[in-house]
Design an enzyme around this catalytic site. Structure first.
Site, PDB file in Angstrom:
ATOM      1  NE  ARG A 124      11.931  -6.035  -6.209  1.00 16.83           N
ATOM      2  CZ  ARG A 124      11.530  -6.423  -7.419  1.00 16.83           C
ATOM      3  NH1 ARG A 124      10.262  -6.762  -7.627  1.00 16.83           N
ATOM      4  NH2 ARG A 124      12.390  -6.473  -8.421  1.00 16.83           N
ATOM      5  CG  ASP A 139      13.126  -2.800 -17.063  1.00 17.55           C
ATOM      6  OD1 ASP A 139      13.823  -3.035 -16.058  1.00 17.55           O
ATOM      7  OD2 ASP A 139      12.425  -3.655 -17.637  1.00 17.55           O
ATOM      8  NE  ARG A 158      16.275   1.050 -14.136  1.00 16.32           N
ATOM      9  CZ  ARG A 158      15.776  -0.173 -14.247  1.00 16.32           C
ATOM     10  NH1 ARG A 158      14.554  -0.358 -14.746  1.00 16.32           N
ATOM     11  NH2 ARG A 158      16.470  -1.221 -13.862  1.00 16.32           N
ATOM     12  CD  GLU A 167      17.815  -3.522 -15.676  1.00 14.51           C
ATOM     13  OE1 GLU A 167      17.921  -4.463 -14.875  1.00 14.51           O
ATOM     14  OE2 GLU A 167      16.838  -3.387 -16.445  1.00 14.51           O
ATOM     15  CG  HIS A 184      14.419  -2.680  -8.410  1.00 23.04           C
ATOM     16  ND1 HIS A 184      15.309  -1.795  -8.978  1.00 23.04           N
ATOM     17  CD2 HIS A 184      13.812  -3.319  -9.449  1.00 23.04           C
ATOM     18  CE1 HIS A 184      15.237  -1.884 -10.298  1.00 23.04           C
ATOM     19  NE2 HIS A 184      14.345  -2.805 -10.605  1.00 23.04           N
ATOM     20  CG  ASP A 185      16.290  -5.730 -10.637  1.00 19.85           C
ATOM     21  OD1 ASP A 185      15.206  -6.272 -10.373  1.00 19.85           O
ATOM     22  OD2 ASP A 185      16.441  -4.947 -11.597  1.00 19.85           O
ATOM     23  CG  ASP A 216      11.974  -9.837  -6.538  1.00 20.41           C
ATOM     24  OD1 ASP A 216      11.164  -9.586  -5.643  1.00 20.41           O
ATOM     25  OD2 ASP A 216      11.654 -10.027  -7.733  1.00 20.41           O
ATOM     26  N   GLY A 248       0.762  -1.243   0.000  1.00 24.00           N
ATOM     27  CA  GLY A 248       0.000   0.000   0.000  1.00 24.00           C
ATOM     28  C   GLY A 248       0.790   1.289   0.000  1.00 24.00           C
TER      29      GLY A 248
END
Length: 490
Positions: A375, A213, A211, A243, A326-327, A371, A55
């Site tokens: 996160r 991807d 950015r 990336e 995040h990766d 992941d 959320g």
């Protein structure tokens, strides 16, 4: 030779990367009406899952801009925000609408205005290689089959399509053969125009760059050249960072991207600061691959390659230097939760050429593996769990970078390297800075070379002892730490 130009503001930027579902949540935001008022979110701070939503929203980020400003942040990189059925939003079904769960377009407009009012620039995550199964043209194909007029928007290989069934082939190209990520056919003029229009639309709305991807999976240099031309026509100062996990000379010649996410730098830091203590089982299955263990000499050589040999200086100053994303597993986890190691990594990140990027929560020592563990939500209501020593050091290093122009715009020169130490100098006009790093478990010393002029004073970072730095002096660098001297210290 082609002239190379990158946005001047990036040299002065300190980025903060935010995964929107997990950073901050305003439970009372009604920007998108009932569509954004879901009562079925997972509890904040519950363990992250691949598909669960916690959320986080744009109003929540807006409420935390003071926190970011206090840290010294002046740029934000937002992971995808467009309408999507995934918490990561890398599978958009509408590229012109912000996800209602984030507050929709109204919340984004308000957030962007607030960020700019706080002198914080914003770049968005552009996913132009693929979309979701709910994207209109792909959904049209699912409903209309071979009769759909949109067949050439994708790579259809046969019938029937199997977007949801594990039985039989997908019969269409998808990113890594994942059915939920159908790949665009960028050979189709209508697709090219559509994607370029997304790029310019959000720049016209006021964002400061993109950015991109997996841009190398659109194996078409002219597509990206035109993307750059159109984006720069809207905003010549737009930042376009890609990336790209490997050496990227093909794309970094000045006609496509301004920079790459500098995982090459990240790998070098991990190999030096953590070295043999790095759990390679955490890195080999993902983009990092196997990390080369480096001593001071090897690390210095790699930094010299990255910042003096691989790319044009303008590209070097625009590189997005990270300690994780995040990766990837979080830096604190890879460092075996050793704060000294993470501080050393930050010291390097904040003192080399390129724009530092802090992955949200790394500055307070959040942990997490691959992941989805990397996160996790930001624990706003659990400040007692924060690593305040680390946060204070990051804040101090960010302030140092803002104060010393040589750290943002200066030349980079290795002035000493041995098994333990990597020592480099940054020069900009009359300003001089020397940085010494010791990645070993023992104190190490070096003799200051004659090239160090003038007499420099020590900056109060890390384990600084307040000593001056003069040519010919023998200087001790404590184990697993670093020291900084500059001509700005009286």
């Amino acid at each position: 030779m082609m002239s190379v130009s990158t946005p001047n503001w990036v040299k002065d930027a300190i980025f903060y990367q935010i995964f929107p579902d997990r950073f901050a949540r305003d439970e009372y935001d009604q920007s998108a009406g009932p569509a954004g008022m879901s009562v079925h979110f997972q509890p904040w701070n519950s363990p992250p899952t691949p598909h669960g939503f916690q959320g986080g929203n744009l109003a929540g980020i807006e409420q935390r801009l003071d926190y970011l400003s206090a840290l010294g942040i002046n740029a934000i990189y937002l992971n995808p925000i467009f309408a999507s059925a995934a918490n990561h939003r890398y599978i958009a079904h509408d590229f012109f609408e912000v996800d209602p769960l984030l507050g929709g377009n109204a919340a984004f407009d308000r957030f962007l205005t607030a960020a700019h009012n706080n002198n914080i620039r914003v770049i968005l995550d552009g996913v132009f290689n693929h979309c979701s199964r709910g994207f209109f043209q792909f959904h049209h194909i699912l409903e209309g089959g071979p009769h759909s007029p949109y067949l050439d928007w994708f790579h259809i290989l046969g019938w029937p399509l199997n977007p949801y069934s594990a039985e039989g082939p997908l019969n269409y190209e998808a990113w890594w053969d994942i059915g939920s990520l159908p790949k665009f056919n960028t050979n189709t003029p209508a697709v090219r125009e559509f994607l370029w229009s997304v790029g310019t639309y959000w720049l016209e709305k006021g964002i400061d760059g993109w950015r991109l991807d997996v841009p190398d999976e659109i194996n078409d240099d002219e597509f990206w050249r035109e993307f750059r031309r159109r984006c720069k026509a809207v905003n010549p100062d737009a930042y376009i960072v890609a990336e790209l996990w490997k050496p990227a000379q093909r794309w970094l010649q000045g006609d496509q991207f301004d920079a790459q996410m500098n995982y090459l730098f990240t790998r070098a830091v991990l190999g030096y600061a953590i070295g043999r203590k790095l759990d390679q089982s955490r890195t080999t299955p993902m983009g990092y691959g196997r990390i080369k263990v480096r001593d001071g000499k090897s690390f210095a050589d790699e930094l010299n390659t990255l910042f003096n040999k691989m790319y044009h200086p303008e590209i070097v100053f625009a590189q997005l230097n990270m300690l994780g994303s995040h990766d990837t597993p979080r830096i604190m986890t890879l460092a075996n939760e050793d704060t000294a190691t993470v501080k050393l990594a930050y010291l390097c990140q904040m003192t080399v050429p390129g724009a530092p990027n802090i992955y949200y929560g790394d500055e307070i020592g959040l942990c997490g593996g691959r992941d989805p563990e990397c996160r996790v939500t930001f624990p706003w209501d659990e400040e007692n769990s924060w690593n305040l020593s680390l946060r204070e050091e990051v804040q101090r290093l960010v302030a140092l970078r803002h104060r010393l122009a040589a750290l943002r715009r200066g030349t980079f020169e290795i002035i000493h390297a041995d098994k333990a130490l990597a020592v480099y100098a940054r020069h900009y006009g009359d300003e001089r800075v020397v940085v010494a790093l010791n990645g070993t478990n023992k104190d190490a010393a070096f003799t200051v070379p004659s090239s160090v002029k003038p007499d420099l004073g020590e900056e109060p970072v890390g384990l600084a002892a307040g000593e001056r730095l003069r040519a010919g002096d023998k200087v001790i660098i404590p184990a697993r730490s670093g020291r900084v001297w500059s001509s700005e210290v009286a």
